[in-house]
Design a protein around this motif. Structure first.
Motif, PDB file in Angstrom:
ATOM      1  N   ALA A 122       6.452  -6.107  -7.257  1.00  0.00           N
ATOM      2  CA  ALA A 122       5.118  -6.297  -7.817  1.00  0.00           C
ATOM      3  C   ALA A 122       5.229  -6.309  -9.330  1.00  0.00           C
ATOM      4  N   THR A 123       4.984  -5.194  -9.981  1.00  0.00           N
ATOM      5  CA  THR A 123       5.103  -5.162 -11.430  1.00  0.00           C
ATOM      6  C   THR A 123       6.519  -4.734 -11.814  1.00  0.00           C
ATOM      7  N   SER A 124       6.784  -4.683 -13.119  1.00  0.00           N
ATOM      8  CA  SER A 124       8.106  -4.270 -13.611  1.00  0.00           C
ATOM      9  C   SER A 124       8.255  -2.748 -13.685  1.00  0.00           C
ATOM     10  N   GLU A 125       7.354  -2.032 -13.025  1.00  0.00           N
ATOM     11  CA  GLU A 125       7.467  -0.582 -12.886  1.00  0.00           C
ATOM     12  C   GLU A 125       7.619  -0.248 -11.398  1.00  0.00           C
ATOM     13  N   PRO A 126       8.821  -0.504 -10.842  1.00  0.00           N
ATOM     14  CA  PRO A 126       9.014  -0.269  -9.407  1.00  0.00           C
ATOM     15  C   PRO A 126       9.002   1.214  -9.075  1.00  0.00           C
ATOM     16  N   GLU A 127       8.615   1.499  -7.843  1.00  0.00           N
ATOM     17  CA  GLU A 127       8.595   2.876  -7.368  1.00  0.00           C
ATOM     18  C   GLU A 127       9.362   2.937  -6.054  1.00  0.00           C
ATOM     19  N   PHE A 128      10.342   3.831  -5.992  1.00  0.00           N
ATOM     20  CA  PHE A 128      11.164   3.973  -4.792  1.00  0.00           C
ATOM     21  C   PHE A 128      11.021   5.394  -4.246  1.00  0.00           C
ATOM     22  N   HIS A 129      10.617   5.471  -2.996  1.00  0.00           N
ATOM     23  CA  HIS A 129      10.403   6.749  -2.332  1.00  0.00           C
ATOM     24  C   HIS A 129      11.198   6.872  -1.038  1.00  0.00           C
ATOM     25  N   ASP A 130      11.476   5.761  -0.380  1.00  0.00           N
ATOM     26  CA  ASP A 130      12.143   5.780   0.912  1.00  0.00           C
ATOM     27  C   ASP A 130      13.604   6.218   0.771  1.00  0.00           C
ATOM     28  N   PRO A 131      14.080   7.115   1.637  1.00  0.00           N
ATOM     29  CA  PRO A 131      15.469   7.583   1.523  1.00  0.00           C
ATOM     30  C   PRO A 131      16.499   6.462   1.572  1.00  0.00           C
ATOM     31  N   TRP A 132      16.249   5.423   2.369  1.00  0.00           N
ATOM     32  CA  TRP A 132      17.215   4.319   2.439  1.00  0.00           C
ATOM     33  C   TRP A 132      17.347   3.626   1.083  1.00  0.00           C
ATOM     34  N   SER A 133      16.233   3.302   0.464  1.00  0.00           N
ATOM     35  CA  SER A 133      16.271   2.652  -0.848  1.00  0.00           C
ATOM     36  C   SER A 133      16.956   3.538  -1.876  1.00  0.00           C
ATOM     37  N   LYS A 134      16.618   4.827  -1.861  1.00  0.00           N
ATOM     38  CA  LYS A 134      17.206   5.744  -2.830  1.00  0.00           C
ATOM     39  C   LYS A 134      18.723   5.826  -2.671  1.00  0.00           C
ATOM     40  N   GLU A 135      19.210   5.788  -1.435  1.00  0.00           N
ATOM     41  CA  GLU A 135      20.651   5.867  -1.217  1.00  0.00           C
ATOM     42  C   GLU A 135      21.351   4.590  -1.694  1.00  0.00           C
ATOM     43  N   VAL A 136      20.734   3.426  -1.474  1.00  0.00           N
ATOM     44  CA  VAL A 136      21.321   2.180  -1.972  1.00  0.00           C
ATOM     45  C   VAL A 136      21.402   2.204  -3.493  1.00  0.00           C
ATOM     46  N   LEU A 137      20.332   2.618  -4.143  1.00  0.00           N
ATOM     47  CA  LEU A 137      20.336   2.685  -5.604  1.00  0.00           C
ATOM     48  C   LEU A 137      21.352   3.707  -6.105  1.00  0.00           C
ATOM     49  N   ALA A 138      21.499   4.812  -5.387  1.00  0.00           N
ATOM     50  CA  ALA A 138      22.492   5.816  -5.772  1.00  0.00           C
ATOM     51  C   ALA A 138      23.904   5.273  -5.619  1.00  0.00           C
ATOM     52  N   ALA A 139      24.136   4.489  -4.571  1.00  0.00           N
ATOM     53  CA  ALA A 139      25.451   3.882  -4.372  1.00  0.00           C
ATOM     54  C   ALA A 139      25.769   2.895  -5.491  1.00  0.00           C
ATOM     55  N   ALA A 161      20.272  -7.387   3.685  1.00  0.00           N
ATOM     56  CA  ALA A 161      20.142  -7.082   5.106  1.00  0.00           C
ATOM     57  C   ALA A 161      18.899  -6.262   5.392  1.00  0.00           C
ATOM     58  N   GLY A 162      18.539  -5.360   4.465  1.00  0.00           N
ATOM     59  CA  GLY A 162      17.428  -4.455   4.700  1.00  0.00           C
ATOM     60  C   GLY A 162      17.858  -3.263   5.528  1.00  0.00           C
ATOM     61  N   PRO A 163      16.968  -2.319   5.716  1.00  0.00           N
ATOM     62  CA  PRO A 163      17.330  -1.054   6.377  1.00  0.00           C
ATOM     63  C   PRO A 163      17.504  -1.161   7.888  1.00  0.00           C
ATOM     64  N   HIS A 164      17.098  -2.267   8.480  1.00  0.00           N
ATOM     65  CA  HIS A 164      17.088  -2.379   9.936  1.00  0.00           C
ATOM     66  C   HIS A 164      18.199  -3.273  10.480  1.00  0.00           C
ATOM     67  N   VAL A 221      11.563  -7.635   7.554  1.00  0.00           N
ATOM     68  CA  VAL A 221      12.503  -6.515   7.673  1.00  0.00           C
ATOM     69  C   VAL A 221      13.021  -6.075   6.306  1.00  0.00           C
ATOM     70  N   ASP A 222      12.229  -6.325   5.259  1.00  0.00           N
ATOM     71  CA  ASP A 222      12.551  -5.800   3.931  1.00  0.00           C
ATOM     72  C   ASP A 222      12.356  -4.279   3.942  1.00  0.00           C
ATOM     73  N   SER A 223      12.792  -3.629   2.883  1.00  0.00           N
ATOM     74  CA  SER A 223      12.668  -2.169   2.823  1.00  0.00           C
ATOM     75  C   SER A 223      11.204  -1.760   2.689  1.00  0.00           C
ATOM     76  N   ALA A 224      10.912  -0.547   3.132  1.00  0.00           N
ATOM     77  CA  ALA A 224       9.541  -0.040   3.080  1.00  0.00           C
ATOM     78  C   ALA A 224       9.013  -0.015   1.655  1.00  0.00           C
ATOM     79  N   ASP A 225       9.858   0.347   0.694  1.00  0.00           N
ATOM     80  CA  ASP A 225       9.406   0.419  -0.697  1.00  0.00           C
ATOM     81  C   ASP A 225       9.038  -0.957  -1.237  1.00  0.00           C
ATOM     82  N   HIS A 226       9.869  -1.963  -0.986  1.00  0.00           N
ATOM     83  CA  HIS A 226       9.561  -3.298  -1.492  1.00  0.00           C
ATOM     84  C   HIS A 226       8.294  -3.856  -0.853  1.00  0.00           C
TER      85      HIS A 226
END
Length: 274
Positions: A122-139, A161-164, A221-226
């Motif tokens: 959406a905007t250039s201020e993304p928000e990530f809360h889902d554990p799957w997204s957070k783990e990908v970003l951490a990796a 691929a997405g989380p599923h 099947v995109d991530s919940a956060d996106h």
């Protein structure tokens, strides 16, 4: 593949920016995702160029465009290109980072925008809360810290691929194209170079003031956060609507180009000329 004759560039105060220019008619700008380039839109351009003038830039630091040596904003680069071409207002369609640039441009340069299509952001201020997204970003962060380019790209590709699903569930040609684009862009950069992007302030607070039509195209099947960010945008603006590409994740225009193209063409036909 992009025809070489479609590619050109223009000089800015901080080096050249490359863009593809095809077709004639109402203006449509296609904006690629982060670490990719104009090639992610190769499946859409030939058909859309039959009815529209289609501009597909490589964002600064991506593809064939120059890296930044001073602070910059992607939205200002896009505005400079459209004003140089004396073109606009345009329909801006973006995936991921490109979606954020599109929304930023509606906020910062509204005279250049007559409609928005966003996918996976959406905007250039993304928000990530889902554990799957957070783990990908951490990796990704771990690989970056270790200077592991292959590891970073492997983590980046998880969004395709997405989380599923796994990457084995994604068309091999799509996976190859995404990896090739990501490696090309990464090869332009040093691990220790500064991030010179200047943030756009208060984007979510200002989004309610966007008056042009906004379409969010979701990969089912995109991530919940996106998905949540794009849905939040269409619920915030005055004229928001949604559509879904079944069986696709973060890059629905690449996974199911025909389905994405049909949704985009229907939206373009419904957007008032201006």
């Amino acid at each position: 593949m992009t025809a070489a004759s479609d590619l050109t560039s223009f000089e800015t105060g901080d080096g050249p920016l490359v863009y593809r220019d095809a077709g004639r008619g109402p203006l449509l700008v296609l904006l690629h995702g982060g670490f990719l380039d104009h090639g992610m839109w190769d499946d859409q351009v030939p058909g859309l160029a039959r009815t529209h003038r289609v501009i597909v830039p490589d964002a600064r630091g991506h593809g064939g465009s120059s890296n930044a040596s001073e602070p910059f904003r992607h939205t200002d680069d896009l505005a400079a290109l459209l004003r140089r071409l004396d073109a606009g207002p345009a329909v801006l369609a973006g995936v991921s980072m490109g979606a954020a640039t599109a929304v930023d441009t509606a906020l910062e340069h509204p005279d250049l925008v007559r409609a928005l299509v966003v996918s996976g952001a959406a905007t250039s201020e993304p928000e990530f809360h889902d554990p799957w997204s957070k783990e990908v970003l951490a990796a990704q962060a771990r690989a970056l810290g270790e200077g592991d380019v292959e590891g970073w790209v492997d983590a980046f590709m998880l969004f395709a691929a997405g989380p599923h699903r796994t990457l084995d569930d994604v068309d091999r040609a799509v996976v190859r194209r995404l990896r090739d684009m990501a490696f090309r862009t990464l090869s332009k950069h040093r691990a220790d170079e500064p991030d010179l992007r200047v943030p756009i302030p208060g984007t979510w607070a200002r989004a309610a003031g966007i008056e042009v039509p906004v379409l969010a195209v979701h990969g089912s099947v995109d991530s919940a956060d996106h998905l949540a960010m794009a849905r939040r945008l269409v619920e915030t603006v005055a004229d928001g609507r949604e559509a879904t590409v079944e069986g696709a994740a973060h890059y629905p225009n690449m996974e199911r180009p025909d389905a994405f193209g049909e949704i985009l063409r229907d939206f373009l036909a419904a957007v008032p000329a201006g």
